[in-house]
Write a protein that holds these residues in place. Structure first.
Motif, PDB file in Angstrom:
ATOM      1  N   ASP A  91     -40.739  68.010  15.229  1.00  0.00           N
ATOM      2  CA  ASP A  91     -41.599  66.852  14.972  1.00  0.00           C
ATOM      3  C   ASP A  91     -41.195  66.109  13.691  1.00  0.00           C
ATOM      4  N   LEU A  92     -39.993  66.328  13.225  1.00  0.00           N
ATOM      5  CA  LEU A  92     -39.491  65.702  12.004  1.00  0.00           C
ATOM      6  C   LEU A  92     -38.779  64.392  12.361  1.00  0.00           C
ATOM      7  N   GLY A  93     -39.533  63.320  12.350  1.00  0.00           N
ATOM      8  CA  GLY A  93     -39.008  62.019  12.758  1.00  0.00           C
ATOM      9  C   GLY A  93     -37.836  61.546  11.925  1.00  0.00           C
ATOM     10  N   LYS A  94     -37.859  61.834  10.632  1.00  0.00           N
ATOM     11  CA  LYS A  94     -36.761  61.399   9.765  1.00  0.00           C
ATOM     12  C   LYS A  94     -35.437  62.045  10.167  1.00  0.00           C
ATOM     13  N   ALA A  95     -35.487  63.267  10.663  1.00  0.00           N
ATOM     14  CA  ALA A  95     -34.252  63.921  11.102  1.00  0.00           C
ATOM     15  C   ALA A  95     -33.675  63.203  12.323  1.00  0.00           C
ATOM     16  N   TYR A  96     -34.543  62.813  13.260  1.00  0.00           N
ATOM     17  CA  TYR A  96     -34.061  62.056  14.422  1.00  0.00           C
ATOM     18  C   TYR A  96     -33.486  60.715  13.992  1.00  0.00           C
ATOM     19  N   TYR A  97     -34.164  60.047  13.073  1.00  0.00           N
ATOM     20  CA  TYR A  97     -33.688  58.750  12.597  1.00  0.00           C
ATOM     21  C   TYR A  97     -32.311  58.888  11.936  1.00  0.00           C
ATOM     22  N   ASN A  98     -32.175  59.857  11.049  1.00  0.00           N
ATOM     23  CA  ASN A  98     -30.903  60.045  10.356  1.00  0.00           C
ATOM     24  C   ASN A  98     -29.799  60.480  11.318  1.00  0.00           C
TER      25      ASN A  98
ATOM     26  N   ASP B 247     -32.174  58.945  19.845  1.00  0.00           N
ATOM     27  CA  ASP B 247     -32.717  59.508  18.603  1.00  0.00           C
ATOM     28  C   ASP B 247     -33.619  58.517  17.875  1.00  0.00           C
ATOM     29  N   PHE B 248     -33.239  57.229  17.833  1.00  0.00           N
ATOM     30  CA  PHE B 248     -34.123  56.231  17.219  1.00  0.00           C
ATOM     31  C   PHE B 248     -35.443  56.164  17.980  1.00  0.00           C
ATOM     32  N   GLY B 249     -35.382  56.213  19.291  1.00  0.00           N
ATOM     33  CA  GLY B 249     -36.607  56.195  20.092  1.00  0.00           C
ATOM     34  C   GLY B 249     -37.493  57.392  19.808  1.00  0.00           C
ATOM     35  N   GLN B 250     -36.886  58.563  19.681  1.00  0.00           N
ATOM     36  CA  GLN B 250     -37.656  59.779  19.368  1.00  0.00           C
ATOM     37  C   GLN B 250     -38.285  59.663  17.988  1.00  0.00           C
ATOM     38  N   ALA B 251     -37.548  59.135  17.037  1.00  0.00           N
ATOM     39  CA  ALA B 251     -38.087  58.955  15.685  1.00  0.00           C
ATOM     40  C   ALA B 251     -39.287  58.017  15.710  1.00  0.00           C
ATOM     41  N   ILE B 252     -39.189  56.958  16.482  1.00  0.00           N
ATOM     42  CA  ILE B 252     -40.293  55.998  16.584  1.00  0.00           C
ATOM     43  C   ILE B 252     -41.512  56.649  17.218  1.00  0.00           C
ATOM     44  N   GLN B 253     -41.319  57.434  18.267  1.00  0.00           N
ATOM     45  CA  GLN B 253     -42.440  58.107  18.928  1.00  0.00           C
ATOM     46  C   GLN B 253     -43.143  59.077  17.986  1.00  0.00           C
ATOM     47  N   ILE B 254     -42.382  59.760  17.162  1.00  0.00           N
ATOM     48  CA  ILE B 254     -42.951  60.767  16.266  1.00  0.00           C
ATOM     49  C   ILE B 254     -43.614  60.127  15.055  1.00  0.00           C
ATOM     50  N   SER B 255     -42.975  59.146  14.450  1.00  0.00           N
ATOM     51  CA  SER B 255     -43.408  58.624  13.155  1.00  0.00           C
ATOM     52  C   SER B 255     -43.350  57.101  13.121  1.00  0.00           C
ATOM     53  N   THR B 256     -44.248  56.451  13.796  1.00  0.00           N
ATOM     54  CA  THR B 256     -44.197  54.990  13.875  1.00  0.00           C
ATOM     55  C   THR B 256     -44.476  54.314  12.544  1.00  0.00           C
ATOM     56  N   SER B 257     -45.074  54.990  11.598  1.00  0.00           N
ATOM     57  CA  SER B 257     -45.483  54.323  10.366  1.00  0.00           C
ATOM     58  C   SER B 257     -44.354  54.146   9.347  1.00  0.00           C
ATOM     59  N   TRP B 258     -43.258  54.854   9.468  1.00  0.00           N
ATOM     60  CA  TRP B 258     -42.242  54.771   8.422  1.00  0.00           C
ATOM     61  C   TRP B 258     -40.850  54.428   8.914  1.00  0.00           C
ATOM     62  N   VAL B 259     -40.582  54.472  10.196  1.00  0.00           N
ATOM     63  CA  VAL B 259     -39.217  54.349  10.698  1.00  0.00           C
ATOM     64  C   VAL B 259     -38.654  52.966  10.411  1.00  0.00           C
TER      65      VAL B 259
ATOM     66  N   GLY C 119     -29.707  59.582  14.405  1.00  0.00           N
ATOM     67  CA  GLY C 119     -29.389  58.342  15.103  1.00  0.00           C
ATOM     68  C   GLY C 119     -28.391  57.503  14.321  1.00  0.00           C
ATOM     69  N   LEU C 120     -28.576  57.441  13.006  1.00  0.00           N
ATOM     70  CA  LEU C 120     -27.613  56.729  12.166  1.00  0.00           C
ATOM     71  C   LEU C 120     -26.234  57.378  12.244  1.00  0.00           C
ATOM     72  N   ALA C 121     -26.210  58.709  12.259  1.00  0.00           N
ATOM     73  CA  ALA C 121     -24.934  59.417  12.352  1.00  0.00           C
ATOM     74  C   ALA C 121     -24.247  59.107  13.679  1.00  0.00           C
ATOM     75  N   TYR C 122     -25.006  59.154  14.771  1.00  0.00           N
ATOM     76  CA  TYR C 122     -24.422  58.833  16.074  1.00  0.00           C
ATOM     77  C   TYR C 122     -23.951  57.383  16.122  1.00  0.00           C
ATOM     78  N   ARG C 123     -24.710  56.484  15.518  1.00  0.00           N
ATOM     79  CA  ARG C 123     -24.308  55.072  15.500  1.00  0.00           C
ATOM     80  C   ARG C 123     -22.977  54.912  14.766  1.00  0.00           C
TER      81      ARG C 123
END
Length: 75
Positions: free
Chosen positions: A16-23, A40-52, A25-29
Motif C-alpha cells: 500500500d506504499l503509493g510512493k514506491a509505485y510512483y517511483n 505503476d502510476f495508476g496503482q500509485a494514484i489508486q493508493i494515494s490520490t492526495s500526493w501523487v 513508474g519513473l524508473a520504468y519510464r
C-alpha cells in the motif's frame, strides 16, 4: 535515485506504499517501458490520490503519449 529492484522489494513488503509505485513508474519510464510505467502510476494514484505528482519532464515519442494519458486521467 532508487533502483527498481529496491522498489520491487518495498512494494513486496508494503503493497500500500503509493510512493514506491510512483517511483518505480519513473524508473520504468526512464527505461522506456511505458506500459509498466502506466500501470505503476495508476496503482500509485489508486493508493494515494492526495500526493501523487505528475512526472515533471515530458518525454518525446511514446513517452509523451503516456504522460499525456496520465495527465488526462487526473484532470
Amino acid at each position: 535515485v532508487y533502483k527498481r529492484q529496491d522498489l520491487d522489494r518495498a512494494i513486496e513488503l508494503q503493497p500500500d506504499l503509493g510512493k514506491a509505485y510512483y517511483n518505480r513508474g519513473l524508473a520504468y519510464r526512464s527505461l522506456e517501458n511505458y506500459d509498466q510505467a502506466i500501470l505503476d502510476f495508476g496503482q500509485a494514484i489508486q493508493i494515494s490520490t492526495s500526493w501523487v505528482p505528475l512526472p515533471t519532464s515530458k518525454p518525446t515519442g511514446p513517452g509523451r503519449e503516456m504522460t499525456d494519458s496520465i495527465t488526462r486521467a487526473l484532470c
